[in-house]
Each structure stands twice: as C-alpha cells, then as structure tokens.
Write an enzyme that holds these catalytic residues in place. Structure first.
Site, PDB file in Angstrom:
ATOM      1  N   GLU A  96       0.842  -1.201   0.000  1.00 44.22           N
ATOM      2  CA  GLU A  96       0.000   0.000   0.000  1.00 44.22           C
ATOM      3  C   GLU A  96       0.874   1.246   0.000  1.00 44.22           C
ATOM      4  O   GLU A  96       1.905   1.288   0.676  1.00 44.22           O
ATOM      5  CB  GLU A  96      -0.911  -0.005   1.236  1.00 44.22           C
ATOM      6  N   ASP A  98       0.250   5.374   0.607  1.00 40.82           N
ATOM      7  CA  ASP A  98      -0.785   6.281   1.118  1.00 40.82           C
ATOM      8  C   ASP A  98      -0.395   7.746   1.058  1.00 40.82           C
ATOM      9  O   ASP A  98       0.689   8.127   1.504  1.00 40.82           O
ATOM     10  CB  ASP A  98      -1.069   5.989   2.604  1.00 40.82           C
ATOM     11  N   GLU A 100      -2.351  10.737   2.990  1.00 35.98           N
ATOM     12  CA  GLU A 100      -3.442  11.047   3.913  1.00 35.98           C
ATOM     13  C   GLU A 100      -3.335  12.524   4.291  1.00 35.98           C
ATOM     14  O   GLU A 100      -2.321  12.950   4.846  1.00 35.98           O
ATOM     15  CB  GLU A 100      -3.378  10.174   5.162  1.00 35.98           C
TER      16      GLU A 100
END
Length: 287
Positions: A96, A98, A100
């Site tokens: 993953e 990310d 954010e």
C-alpha cells in the site's frame, strides 16, 4: 527561481510520459456511501457528515506506472477529518502507498502524511506541511511506481522516495497488482494534534473535490503473473521501465531535499521512541 520552476516543469513532463486522462466513471466506481458522492461534469465531490464518509476505487488493478488525481481539500475548519488517496493490493500481506491529508483548524497548515506498507507491514509514516493552501485550488497528487522506486509527487515535485533495496535483503513491493482508492472519513481519535482536537460537526458537511483522473499504468488482473506481464522487455508502452526513471534526476533530488528540509515535521526513521533500533531501510536510504 523562475528558471528553477521552469526546469521542474520540463522534468515533470518527462516524468509523466503519455498520460491518459479520463472521466471518473471510465476508471473508477463508488465503493462506499453512493449517496455521499456527487459528480457534475468533470468534477466529483466526496462528502463527510456525522452519518457517513464516502469513497471510490478503480475498476481495474495495476502494476507499475503513474496515477494522478487533482484534489481540492476541505475548506475551513476540517479538524478530525482525513482525505486519503492511495494504492493498495488485497489481503493481509498487502502492499500500500498512502497519501493522507489531515484536517486542521482554520488558519493552520495542512499536513500530508505518507505511508508505505510492504507485505502487510506499515509503520513508515512521514508528515509534511504543505507549502500552499490546498483548499483554494486544485493540486495534482501522483504516485509513480516501477521496479526501482516508489515516488510520492505533488504538482510534479517529489516529496518522498522509497527505493528498491532488495540487494540489502529488504522487501520491495513489486509483485502484487494494486487498486487506486480515495476516501474521506472521520478520524478525530488521531488525525488532528494526536486526537486532541475533535471534529466540529457544526461545520459539516466536509467536502473534498476531485477532477483530472489520470492512470498511465499496466492494467493487470490479480490472477495473472503480474511482474512478467508488466515488464517492458523493450515495449515502449511501459515507459516507467526507462533507465532514466530508475532514480530521481539531479533536479528532482534537489527538489526532494528542499521539501524535506523546509516542510518535514515527522519522519519515522528519526523516531527513536517508536523504533529504538533504526528500521533497516532507513540505514541505507539516501533520501
């Protein structure tokens, strides 16, 4: 300074390759709270209120390439909210990448937290404050991924690089096809000042606005031998395999150093409280 940014723009064009821009519903579909998603013309909006957040995901999965989305983040007091843009594979041993975006109270800098999971293991957070107001206009957030590196990019400026260090015995995400996702949700237990500032629902709905959906990547069903299918073997469609993209250019390295020196506020590699023994990839990473 003007020359610096012009050079950056030119390098960005080289890094993009042949970009395919598409309408939202050609590439993506809702995966959470369809009634909190609106799509008007080329603009999509995700809404968070005290009933629900919302999200969407790509219809296909990909291995290597570049994905980009233009986002205008939540305006005003967004404390407690998180808007995320990320790629992820499936399963407990997933990979993953990310972005954010952590909400804040009015007037504070917006923080972007990046993280990388490899074979199900994360805890590789970095946080930076943005050098612009991401709520007043759209900015482009991109992930470039090949067999040599993962690069997090904002407006064609690299803000983080995760290099392939398999020769050091460190796993690298290269054999799991990944979907592309985005969502907005309430995370006031941790998102703003470590959870000390809670979401003020009198400011709801909180709205993140999107446009410019671009995926120039190797589409790869999970059932296929992903790495073999998405390696170039001389195929120019797979531009991300070009030797010039195996590492940052000198100019991009300077951009990354500038971002880290002026805007980084947290790096897991330096957090001796969480990691008394420095994570192995931090010992070898040049950035």
């Amino acid at each position: 300074m003007a020359g610096f940014f012009l050079l950056g723009l030119l390098m960005g064009v080289l890094m993009v390759g042949s970009v395919i821009s598409a309408k939202f519903d050609e590439l993506f579909q809702s995966n959470w709270a369809l009634d909190h998603i609106t799509y008007e013309g080329e603009v999509l909006k995700l809404k968070l209120d005290n009933y629900s957040g919302a999200g969407f995901q790509s219809k296909s999965k990909y291995l290597f390439g570049k994905v980009s989305i233009q986002i205008k983040l939540v305006e005003g007091d967004s404390a407690g909210t998180v808007t995320a843009f990320y790629m992820s594979s499936d399963g407990p041993n997933h990979n993953e990448f990310d972005f954010e975006f952590l909400g804040n109270t009015t007037g504070e800098p917006y923080l972007v937290q990046t993280n990388i999971y490899v074979n199900g293991g994360g805890n590789r957070e970095q946080r930076m404050n943005l050098w612009f107001d991401p709520t007043t206009d759209f900015h482009t957030y991109s992930l470039l991924w090949n067999q040599h590196q993962v690069v997090f990019i904002i407006d064609e400026t690299p803000i983080r690089v995760h290099s392939n260090m398999e020769h050091k015995g460190i796993p690298f995400p290269k054999d799991q096809a990944m979907g592309v996702y985005s969502s907005i949700w309430n995370a006031d237990d941790w998102a703003t000042q470590g959870g000390r500032v809670k979401t003020d629902w009198t400011h709801a709905p909180f709205v993140a606005t999107y446009r410019g959906f671009e995926i120039d990547a190797c589409e790869c069903p999970v059932t296929m031998a992903a790495t073999e299918k998405c390696s170039s073997n001389g195929d120019k469609r797979y531009w991300w395999d070009e030797p010039t993209l195996s590492e940052l250019s000198l100019h991009q390295s300077h951009q990354l150093l500038w971002v880290r020196a002026n805007h980084m506020v947290y790096d897991y590699c330096s957090d001796t409280a969480r990691f008394p023994a420095t994570p192995e990839e931090c010992l070898h990473h040049r950035h």
